[in-house]
Design a protein around this motif. Structure first.
Motif, short mmCIF file in Angstrom:
data_model
loop_
_atom_site.label_atom_id
_atom_site.label_comp_id
_atom_site.label_asym_id
_atom_site.label_seq_id
_atom_site.Cartn_x
_atom_site.Cartn_y
_atom_site.Cartn_z
N ARG A 91 0.62 -1.14 0.06
CA ARG A 91 0.01 -0.10 0.02
C ARG A 91 0.83 1.16 0.26
N HIS A 92 1.62 1.24 0.83
CA HIS A 92 2.82 2.44 0.75
C HIS A 92 3.34 2.63 -0.54
N THR A 93 4.07 1.47 -0.88
CA THR A 93 4.68 1.85 -2.24
C THR A 93 3.79 2.34 -3.54
N ALA A 94 2.52 1.84 -3.32
CA ALA A 94 1.64 2.18 -4.26
C ALA A 94 1.26 3.81 -4.40
N LEU A 95 1.06 4.00 -2.86
CA LEU A 95 0.83 5.48 -2.83
C LEU A 95 2.01 6.56 -3.03
N THR A 96 3.24 6.03 -2.68
CA THR A 96 4.35 6.76 -3.00
C THR A 96 4.40 6.81 -4.42
N HIS A 97 4.22 5.76 -5.23
CA HIS A 97 4.51 5.78 -6.76
C HIS A 97 3.25 6.78 -7.35
N ASP A 98 2.20 6.88 -6.77
CA ASP A 98 1.08 7.75 -6.90
C ASP A 98 1.75 9.11 -7.10
N ALA A 99 2.46 9.40 -5.89
CA ALA A 99 2.78 10.90 -5.49
C ALA A 99 3.90 11.28 -6.28
N GLU A 145 0.94 4.18 -13.16
CA GLU A 145 1.10 2.84 -13.76
C GLU A 145 2.51 2.98 -14.59
N GLU A 146 2.33 3.97 -15.49
CA GLU A 146 3.60 4.50 -16.49
C GLU A 146 4.91 4.34 -15.73
N ARG A 147 4.78 4.97 -14.56
CA ARG A 147 5.96 5.17 -13.57
C ARG A 147 6.51 3.70 -13.20
N LEU A 148 5.25 3.09 -12.66
CA LEU A 148 5.68 1.82 -11.94
C LEU A 148 6.08 0.76 -12.67
N PHE A 149 5.54 0.79 -14.03
CA PHE A 149 5.92 -0.30 -14.98
C PHE A 149 7.24 -0.08 -15.98
N ALA A 150 7.56 1.11 -15.89
CA ALA A 150 8.61 1.82 -16.72
C ALA A 150 9.76 1.06 -17.01
N ALA A 151 10.23 0.05 -16.02
CA ALA A 151 11.49 -0.71 -16.09
C ALA A 151 11.21 -2.07 -16.69
N ILE A 152 9.74 -2.36 -16.98
CA ILE A 152 9.42 -3.74 -17.36
C ILE A 152 8.94 -3.56 -18.92
N THR A 153 9.39 -4.31 -19.92
CA THR A 153 9.16 -4.55 -21.22
C THR A 153 7.95 -5.23 -21.15
N PRO A 154 6.79 -4.71 -21.94
CA PRO A 154 5.46 -5.58 -22.10
C PRO A 154 6.04 -6.92 -22.80
N SER A 155 5.54 -8.24 -22.47
CA SER A 155 5.66 -9.35 -22.79
C SER A 155 5.36 -9.59 -24.55
N ASN A 156 4.36 -8.58 -25.04
CA ASN A 156 3.98 -8.59 -26.39
C ASN A 156 4.74 -7.90 -27.19
N GLU A 157 5.83 -7.30 -26.60
CA GLU A 157 6.59 -6.40 -27.55
C GLU A 157 8.06 -7.06 -27.92
#
Length: 143
Positions: free
Chosen positions: A83-91, A131-143
């Motif tokens: 929860r803390h991580t998600a809220l921190t990423h939102d901010a 979401e964009e910030r949280l997943f920025a380091a992960i390449t989507p599996s369909n790319e």
């Protein structure tokens, strides 16, 4: 789900609808589809054999592989830390303090101040930016 029972949130602020970006929705739908428990009252994350809520005290055990892959070495309090991580990423994504407060279900802005410093009023695109910030380091599996 608190102390083994489903119940109402403890405050009015706890009763809310939370937005997710399209990638998060996709991942949650995949998780739900992979479960053998898929009725309208089933949980997205449940005990794989029973369909019952996960034991909060064992969540970090259920997550052990992901925790190891993420390089987290210190003990975690899974629900609180997620929860803390998600809220921190939102901010950190630049979302307005009011958005973070509403998403957290904080009745008082002072509770949200640990995540953000300035409040604004518009929310458009907030879930997608986080979401964009949280997943920025992960390449989507369909790319």
């Amino acid at each position: 789900f608190v102390r083994g029972e489903m119940g109402e949130p403890k405050s009015k602020a706890g009763r809310r609808t939370i937005s997710f970006g399209p990638r998060t929705v996709e991942v949650l739908e995949e998780q739900f589809a992979a479960s053998r428990y898929r009725s309208s009252d089933s949980l997205v994350f449940c005990h794989p054999d029973l369909g019952s809520p996960l034991d909060a005290g064992k969540v970090s055990g259920y997550m052990r592989e992901a925790i190891t892959k993420a390089g987290i070495e210190r003990p975690i309090r899974a629900w609180h830390d997620l929860r803390h991580t998600a809220l921190t990423h939102d901010a950190a994504a630049g979302n307005p303090a009011v958005y973070v407060q509403a998403r957290a279900g904080h009745a008082q802005a002072t509770m949200t101040e640990r995540y953000v410093h300035a409040a604004q009023v518009a929310f458009p695109g907030a879930a997608e930016r986080a979401e964009e910030r949280l997943f920025a380091a992960i390449t989507p599996s369909n790319e």
